[in-house]
Design a protein around this motif. Structure first.
Motif, PDB file in Angstrom:
ATOM      1  N   VAL A  89       5.679   7.759 -26.559  1.00 58.39           N
ATOM      2  CA  VAL A  89       5.840   6.988 -25.333  1.00 58.39           C
ATOM      3  C   VAL A  89       4.533   6.223 -25.097  1.00 58.39           C
ATOM      4  N   ARG A  90       4.645   4.921 -24.784  1.00 59.17           N
ATOM      5  CA  ARG A  90       3.458   4.090 -24.556  1.00 59.17           C
ATOM      6  C   ARG A  90       2.860   4.430 -23.186  1.00 59.17           C
ATOM      7  N   VAL A  91       1.550   4.721 -23.192  1.00 59.92           N
ATOM      8  CA  VAL A  91       0.882   5.176 -21.981  1.00 59.92           C
ATOM      9  C   VAL A  91      -0.557   4.650 -21.934  1.00 59.92           C
ATOM     10  N   GLN A  92      -1.030   4.433 -20.708  1.00 58.18           N
ATOM     11  CA  GLN A  92      -2.448   4.151 -20.506  1.00 58.18           C
ATOM     12  C   GLN A  92      -2.959   5.095 -19.425  1.00 58.18           C
ATOM     13  N   TYR A  93      -4.115   5.699 -19.680  1.00 64.33           N
ATOM     14  CA  TYR A  93      -4.753   6.612 -18.742  1.00 64.33           C
ATOM     15  C   TYR A  93      -5.943   5.898 -18.107  1.00 64.33           C
ATOM     16  N   SER A  94      -6.135   6.096 -16.780  1.00 61.69           N
ATOM     17  CA  SER A  94      -7.302   5.496 -16.137  1.00 61.69           C
ATOM     18  C   SER A  94      -7.632   6.221 -14.834  1.00 61.69           C
ATOM     19  N   ASN A  95      -8.840   5.942 -14.344  1.00 63.07           N
ATOM     20  CA  ASN A  95      -9.286   6.421 -13.047  1.00 63.07           C
ATOM     21  C   ASN A  95      -9.878   5.231 -12.281  1.00 63.07           C
ATOM     22  N   PRO A  96      -9.006   4.434 -11.617  1.00 59.56           N
ATOM     23  CA  PRO A  96      -9.504   3.286 -10.860  1.00 59.56           C
ATOM     24  C   PRO A  96      -9.980   3.655  -9.457  1.00 59.56           C
ATOM     25  N   PHE A  97     -10.116   4.952  -9.192  1.00 55.20           N
ATOM     26  CA  PHE A  97     -10.424   5.437  -7.851  1.00 55.20           C
ATOM     27  C   PHE A  97     -11.930   5.657  -7.672  1.00 55.20           C
ATOM     28  N   LYS A  98     -12.360   5.919  -6.443  1.00 61.03           N
ATOM     29  CA  LYS A  98     -13.792   6.016  -6.119  1.00 61.03           C
ATOM     30  C   LYS A  98     -14.440   7.308  -6.613  1.00 61.03           C
ATOM     31  N   GLU A  99     -13.666   8.404  -6.669  1.00 62.88           N
ATOM     32  CA  GLU A  99     -14.264   9.672  -7.099  1.00 62.88           C
ATOM     33  C   GLU A  99     -13.858   9.993  -8.533  1.00 62.88           C
ATOM     34  N   GLU A 100     -14.694  10.795  -9.188  1.00 69.88           N
ATOM     35  CA  GLU A 100     -14.341  11.190 -10.547  1.00 69.88           C
ATOM     36  C   GLU A 100     -13.120  12.100 -10.523  1.00 69.88           C
ATOM     37  N   CYS A 101     -12.458  12.202 -11.673  1.00 71.66           N
ATOM     38  CA  CYS A 101     -11.258  13.024 -11.808  1.00 71.66           C
ATOM     39  C   CYS A 101     -11.508  14.109 -12.845  1.00 71.66           C
ATOM     40  N   GLU A 102     -11.294  15.350 -12.433  1.00 71.61           N
ATOM     41  CA  GLU A 102     -11.440  16.487 -13.342  1.00 71.61           C
ATOM     42  C   GLU A 102     -10.051  17.005 -13.668  1.00 71.61           C
ATOM     43  N   TYR A 103      -9.782  17.237 -14.961  1.00 74.80           N
ATOM     44  CA  TYR A 103      -8.446  17.676 -15.351  1.00 74.80           C
ATOM     45  C   TYR A 103      -8.465  18.428 -16.674  1.00 74.80           C
ATOM     46  N   ILE A 104      -7.352  19.077 -16.937  1.00 75.81           N
ATOM     47  CA  ILE A 104      -7.121  19.764 -18.208  1.00 75.81           C
ATOM     48  C   ILE A 104      -6.033  19.003 -18.953  1.00 75.81           C
TER      49      ILE A 104
END
Length: 121
Positions: A89-104
């Motif tokens: 599946v074609r996907v793009q990941y991003s964080n256009p938000f003001k705070e950092e993103c922590e994830y697993i």
């Protein structure tokens, strides 16, 4: 036979985009091509090229928000939410938000540059 493995020193994947990737299990750390499990921190403004991976990817957001564009549909996940994206599946990941993103992130089979199929690479 070994009954368990405790990971105390994950492999830190070198990046040039400010993203922290600590692979706890997978190709780089344990030479396991069946599954990869990584702890990640994506800085504000981070994004990756579109890709069409040959693996399923599960993402669990610990804090912050992460944006996914999946076959043209934009989805934003927040802390405590998770998603499974099917392989091919074609996907793009991003964080256009003001705070950092922590994830697993968990990939089945394991993440590999040979399987990720990033556009423009």
């Amino acid at each position: 036979m070994k009954k368990y493995t405790i990971q105390k020193s994950p492999f830190v994947v070198p990046t040039t985009d400010g993203k922290l990737i600590e692979e706890h299990f997978g190709n780089a750390t344990t030479q396991d091509s069946k599954i990869s499990i990584a702890h990640m921190i994506a800085p504000s403004g981070w994004s990756e090229p579109f890709q069409t991976p040959e693996f399923e990817e599960y993402t669990y957001i610990i804090r912050g928000k992460k944006q996914f564009i999946i076959d043209g549909e934009t989805i934003v996940l927040e802390a405590g939410q998770s998603i499974k994206i099917e392989k091919n599946v074609r996907v793009q990941y991003s964080n256009p938000f003001k705070e950092e993103c922590e994830y697993i992130a968990i990939c089945l089979p394991a993440f590999s540059m040979d399987l990720v199929n990033r556009e423009g690479e």
